[in-house]
Enzyme design. Structure first.
Site, PDB file in Angstrom:
ATOM      1  N   GLY A 366       0.805  -1.220   0.000  1.00  0.00           N
ATOM      2  CA  GLY A 366       0.000   0.000   0.000  1.00  0.00           C
ATOM      3  C   GLY A 366       0.837   1.269   0.000  1.00  0.00           C
ATOM      4  O   GLY A 366       1.973   1.289  -0.479  1.00  0.00           O
ATOM      5  N   SER A 367       0.302   2.283   0.628  1.00  0.00           N
ATOM      6  CA  SER A 367       0.869   3.627   0.508  1.00  0.00           C
ATOM      7  C   SER A 367       2.253   3.785   1.108  1.00  0.00           C
ATOM      8  O   SER A 367       2.858   4.839   0.945  1.00  0.00           O
ATOM      9  CB  SER A 367      -0.058   4.630   1.179  1.00  0.00           C
ATOM     10  OG  SER A 367      -1.373   4.425   0.735  1.00  0.00           O
ATOM     11  N   THR A 368       2.732   2.794   1.831  1.00  0.00           N
ATOM     12  CA  THR A 368       4.074   2.953   2.382  1.00  0.00           C
ATOM     13  C   THR A 368       5.112   3.184   1.293  1.00  0.00           C
ATOM     14  O   THR A 368       6.152   3.782   1.543  1.00  0.00           O
ATOM     15  CB  THR A 368       4.483   1.710   3.194  1.00  0.00           C
ATOM     16  OG1 THR A 368       4.248   0.554   2.406  1.00  0.00           O
ATOM     17  CG2 THR A 368       3.691   1.621   4.478  1.00  0.00           C
ATOM     18  N   LYS A 370       4.830   5.114  -1.137  1.00  0.00           N
ATOM     19  CA  LYS A 370       4.686   6.432  -1.769  1.00  0.00           C
ATOM     20  C   LYS A 370       5.929   7.292  -1.603  1.00  0.00           C
ATOM     21  O   LYS A 370       6.226   8.143  -2.446  1.00  0.00           O
ATOM     22  CB  LYS A 370       3.455   7.150  -1.206  1.00  0.00           C
ATOM     23  CG  LYS A 370       2.157   6.600  -1.776  1.00  0.00           C
ATOM     24  CD  LYS A 370       0.961   7.283  -1.180  1.00  0.00           C
ATOM     25  CE  LYS A 370      -0.337   6.659  -1.708  1.00  0.00           C
ATOM     26  NZ  LYS A 370      -1.499   7.063  -0.918  1.00  0.00           N
TER      27      LYS A 370
END
Lengths: 679, 432
Positions: A366-368, A370
């Site tokens: 997921g967003s980790t 980003k």
């Protein structure tokens, strides 16, 4: 030679022919003898030295393992093993006899939930039946079979024709069957362990009768004791007999066939260090005395693990997950890795049920990811410092609608990280692929394929999707989704396409914390000489220096900018992790992540939507000394009754535990990390 | 240990010394008598002489045998005083030699059918009763032994091969006397047929045991006798050359085209035979199959030139089949070459007996025994050196074992009988 004379005179001539042939044969022998002894003699001599000194070696215990604070983790205890050395010349009856007598002298124990019958495989029973019932076995095959089938296949026939009823004959002496099976399973002329860890009484009664038990012996073994079996059970690995497929390799390294070696994880990885140096008994000396050089324990490993922290983290995971298993779609799981960013030393690595998943399981994080996306966006010029994107749902042809958790409105690099904008990331991806929504007609295939490659090029520099280099015999590298549809590129940019292992995630976090230097994570920080007193450490033989694998190919300014973004995520009110990190004594930076996944229910074909919760972070922000990576996979969405933010809570509590512990230790030993620096 | 080493080296050098001295003396003696030689040979004599030279060589063998059996035992493989028992066997063996040598070999011309029949009877008996726990136990996968209470295991093929030499020699002798003047291709074929008629049943029985080693040995005997029988080369060459070429081709193919051999040749054999071939030609890769060979070769190789007395390597059957490995491991190339030379001298003595004998039957008899011994020796030593596949042959005269030693001594007694009973005539001596 006249024809008439041949009758009489051929004999001396022919005798000479015969004798000449004999002469040739004997010359061949002498030449061959000379070749073997004089030309190849040296080789055989050295072969011989290896093989004979081997038989006269005394086993030496393996090295121990300590944690970074000198806490003993893996110990040896003396154990006696019953061994049998099989020889080709021993008859079946003699072997059976020994097995029977041994069965009276030792008891064979089994695990609680299985009885001896399960431990013995059918083939052993069949072999045993044939050995004990030779005549009945003969009756199983007819003369016809004998004529038709080859000798070695006859035995197979016999095996297959033993009826269950006949086989049950051996059930009343299962112990004998078991012992016999173990006796038969070794190599010829090399001791095979029949029972490890025999009791003192058993050892006594056997050693009194050793004379009558040819081939039987009692061996001093060191039994491995894994003290922290519950908290850190798996990464120590295990030791076992040499696997048959690697036998040649080990023998070439001077092992004996009966030796035990590390067969997994740290025991295997550091086999060369841990292996004990065998003592030698040399009986060839001129004075006819036996000289015995004592062996020494193998070298000790000092792990980078902080066992107190590891235990604490384990407790945290158990508390957070154990009371909330209902949140999980299938089995509950959670992984935590903590490491020192500037050395790569792993402080704790834990999982809820399956600790090894840290290096073997991979998930969409997921967003980790980003943080990496923003950096590579800046570096490639897809976005810049001043780029502002309006975060609202993005509806592209033939791609599901993409949105952030809520519509965030205008975001820049910093707020995109703090508030976790999927749209900002999508723009990075689209810009790199040369696609402008609503303007460009379609995707340029060259450009979007190139964008995929660029993404992975940068991700890998952080350790995502490649080997981390951790000091284990093997690790997973996650699943690379390949070149997907153009829309999937957008998902890749916010961590919902490729999968990564928790260890990769930890390395990634450390690389950011460490200003772009990717270090090799490792479990072992030092190798020390064995010290007879187990409570003291021996002198250092080798220290593992921080091993920089690469410096990411990104401008330092951009790394700093992203670090600010991670700081904002934790420390500003709009940050996604703000609520979880209030009231800390330290200043942390981090990134939350939630990957939407659809998970197949166990034992069913239907799938359920769920989330992978992830968190990466480090602290203190100014001078990071610890990074943490957490992944809690396959949790129900909160709308379906799942708890959200489990990963963030675990991360917060783990960091708290680290700093609390540090404070406590400083109070006890005000001079600092004296144990670590002791030399 | 040091003292033991020098002591044994000394003993062996001393034995060597006696041996060299003995022959040197005889050589000098011959030179000195060169002028008288015609006289001494021309003398029509019926004076009977023991073959002192051969007896001396046999004595040397006895010493060497007990010596190495003693050291083979130090390797701790078996318990029991083998060397003492071997001494007893040797005494028994010499008794057999003296008994047999007083028995005129020409009587065998009348007796050989009886002996042959007796041997055949033993083989048939073995075939009928085996495998039998008490009287004919199966050993190493073959039914080749009788178990006689208080005597031990006896292998009937060991004595049968000697009876076979007698019978074949007698057949050739009679055949050649009959067709002395009109020897043709047809008569040679006839001879071959007669010999085959005698040999085939024996081979058939041995095949059932199975005992490939003895079959090969019988082949060696037959070949030796065929050569000496004066058979025409038109038959000899294909008969001997054919198998030889086939064997060499096989070995060449085995190394050059292993896949081909695997696929088309080895797949037709029984697996234990394949194992043996692999163990023979490739002992370093097929460790289990070539285990014995590898151990023996390592022991021999590590002996190097002068030997190594401290070797403590496990050689299977060290005191019997692999006694040569013990010799050349302890005393190196010198010891090994010494033993081989000793055998060569023994064979040379048999050859000279054959040469000097004036009875064609005696000549054939000796030739057949030369074939038998040389094959047995070559096979046994060759398998330790990795030249030939492993078969269960003893090394005659050196290996521990009563029945094998007595059988060997029986054969050598016949050779001495040939020498002892052959008459030297004035006119024949002149021809030489």
């Amino acid at each position: 030679m006249g024809k008439t004379k041949t009758g009489k005179n051929h004999i001396p001539f022919r005798l000479n022919v015969l004798f000449f042939a004999v002469f040739v044969l004997f010359s061949l022998l002498i030449l061959r003898l000379g070749y073997i002894q004089i030309v190849q003699g040296d080789e055989f001599e050295s072969d011989l030295e290896e093989s004979t000194s081997e038989t006269a070696r005394i086993d030496a215990p393996r090295g121990l393992m300590y944690d970074r604070n000198g806490e003993l983790l893996v110990d040896n205890e003396l154990a006696l093993s019953l061994t049998y050395t099989n020889k080709q010349s021993v008859t079946t009856e003699e072997r059976l006899d020994i097995a029977r007598r041994l069965s009276e002298l030792v008891t064979i124990e089994t695990d609680e939930d299985s009885d001896l019958d399960d431990e013995i495989n059918r083939r052993t029973k069949q072999d045993f039946w044939i050995a004990t019932h030779p005549e009945d076995a003969e009756d199983l095959i007819t003369q016809e079979d004998r004529d038709e089938v080859e000798e070695d296949e006859l035995y197979e026939l016999q095996l297959n024709r033993i009826s269950d009823e006949q086989l049950s004959d051996v059930d009343d002496e299962l112990e004998v069957v078991y012992i016999w099976g173990e006796m038969m399973s070794g190599y010829y002329d090399s001791p095979q362990r029949i029972k490890k860890n025999i009791s003192r009484d058993e050892a006594h009664s056997i050693s009194e009768r050793l004379d009558n038990l040819p081939g039987v012996d009692i061996l001093r073994d060191a039994n491995r004791q894994y003290i922290y079996d519950d908290e850190f059970p798996d990464y120590f690995g295990s030791i076992n007999s040499i696997p048959r497929e690697n036998l040649d390799e080990y023998i070439a390294k001077g092992y004996a066939r009966s030796d035990e070696v590390g067969t997994s994880f740290l025991e295997e990885e550091y086999e060369a260090e841990l292996r004990g140096k065998k003592g030698e008994i040399s009986s060839n000396e001129a004075n006819n005395g036996q000289e015995e050089t004592n062996g020494s324990r193998g070298n000790d490993l000092i792990l980078s693990i902080d066992m107190a922290l590891q235990q604490e983290v384990d407790a945290i995971i158990n508390e957070e997950i154990g009371g909330d298993t209902g949140s999980f779609i299938n089995d509950a799981n959670a992984y935590v890795v903590m490491m020192e960013p500037d050395t790569g030393e792993i402080l704790a690595a834990d999982g809820y049920t399956d600790q090894l998943g840290v290096t073997s399981r991979s998930y969409e994080m997921g967003s980790t990811v980003k943080a990496a996306t923003v950096m590579l966006g800046l570096e490639t010029g897809a976005v810049d410092e001043y780029t502002v994107i309006n975060d609202r749902p993005l509806d592209l042809p033939s791609t599901p609608e993409i949105s952030s958790v809520s519509n965030l409105g205008p975001v820049n690099y910093r707020s995109a990280l703090a508030e976790s904008s999927n749209i900002y990331m999508s723009y990075v991806a689209m810009n790199m692929a040369g696609y402008q929504p609503g303007i460009t007609q379609g995707w340029n295939s060259t450009q979007y394929i190139q964008a995929y490659n660029t993404f992975r090029y940068y991700y890998e520099q952080f350790g995502l999707g490649t080997t981390t280099g951790v000091d284990l015999p093997s690790e997973s590298t996650g699943i690379d989704g390949g070149i997907g549809r153009p829309g999937s590129l957008l998902y890749l940019s916010f961590g919902q396409f490729d999968t990564y292992t928790p260890m990769q995630l930890a390395q990634y976090a450390s690389t950011i914390a460490n200003d772009g230097y990717r270090l090799k994570p490792h479990f072992v920080r030092e190798i020390r000489e064995p010290n007879p007193d187990k409570s003291e450490l021996g002198s250092v033989l080798k220290q593992f220096e921080p091993d920089v694998m690469n410096k990411v190919d990104i401008d330092n300014n951009y790394i700093d900018m992203v670090q600010e973004g991670l700081w904002s995520a934790v420390n500003t009110q709009s940050g996604t992790a703000y609520g979880y990190f209030q009231g800390t004594d330290y200043e942390a930076a981090g990134k939350t992540g939630t990957a939407q996944v659809s998970v197949r229910l166990e034992n069913s074909d239907s799938t359920v939507d769920g989330n992978n919760q992830a968190f990466i972070g480090y602290a203190p922000y100014d001078d990071p000394e610890v990074t943490v990576a957490v992944i809690v996979p396959n949790v129900y969405k909160s709308s379906d009754g799942g708890t959200s933010g489990i990963a963030n809570t675990i991360a917060r509590r783990s960091l708290d535990a680290y700093f609390d512990m540090k404070e406590e230790r400083e109070e006890i030993e005000p001079q600092g990390e004296s144990v670590d620096e002791e030399e | 240990m040091y003292n033991k080493n020098t002591a044994s080296l000394f003993i062996s050098l001393y034995v060597l010394f006696i041996f060299v001295y003995h022959f040197a003396r005889e050589y000098i003696h011959r030179l000195g008598d060169a002028g008288d030689e015609l006289v001494s040979f021309n003398k029509p004599t019926t004076e009977k002489q023991y073959d002192i030279n051969m007896l001396f060589v046999l004595f040397l063998f006895g010493v060497v045998s007990c010596f190495y059996i003693y050291y083979a035992q130090q390797m701790g493989q078996y318990n029991g005083d083998f060397y003492l028992r071997q001494m007893v066997f040797y005494v028994l063996g010499f008794a057999v030699v003296f008994t047999v040598l007083h028995f005129d070999f020409e009587y065998y011309l009348n007796l050989h059918w009886f002996l042959y029949g007796f041997g055949l009877f033993l083989l048939v008996l073995l075939d009928v009763i085996s495998p039998h726990e008490d009287f004919a136990p199966r050993q190493n996968g073959a039914n080749s032994w009788f178990k006689i209470p208080s005597v031990g295991l006896v292998q009937p093929s060991e004595i049968m091969r000697i009876f076979l030499v007698l019978t074949l020699s007698a057949i050739i002798y009679r055949h050649n006397s009959r067709y002395r003047e009109d020897r043709t291709f047809q008569t040679d074929v006839l001879l071959l047929g007669k010999m085959a008629a005698v040999v085939v049943p024996v081979i058939g029985l041995l095949y059932r045991q199975p005992d490939m080693g003895s079959i090969m040995l019988i082949a060696a005997i037959v070949i030796a006798l065929l050569i000496v029988s004066g058979m025409t080369y038109k038959i000899l060459l294909p008969l001997i050359g054919g198998p030889l070429v086939a064997l060499l081709t096989f070995v060449f193919f085995f190394f050059r085209f292993p896949n081909f051999v695997d696929k088309y040749l080895l797949s037709n054999l029984k697996s234990y035979q394949v194992d043996r071939i692999n163990g023979w030609l490739n002992p370093f890769e097929y460790v289990d199959e070539g285990y014995q060979v590898l151990q023996a070769m390592t022991a021999i190789g590590s002996g190097q030139l002068y030997g190594n007395f401290n070797t403590n390597i496990y050689i299977p059957e060290a005191h019997t089949d692999f006694i040569f490995a013990v010799v050349s491991s302890m005393h190196g190339f010198l010891g090994g070459a010494f033993v081989i030379t000793l055998y060569f001298i023994l064979l040379y003595q048999i050859l000279m007996t054959s040469m000097r004998c004036h009875n064609a039957f005696g000549k054939y008899l000796c030739a057949g025994l030369i074939g038998m011994f040389s094959f047995q020796i070559f096979q046994n030593i060759g398998m330790g050196l990795g030249l030939l596949p492993v078969t269960g042959f003893t090394l005659p005269l050196l290996s521990y074992g009563g029945s094998s030693l007595v059988a060997t001594m029986f054969a050598l007694g016949m050779v001495m009988s040939v020498k002892y009973h052959s008459k030297t005539y004035f006119f024949e001596a002149q021809k030489e």
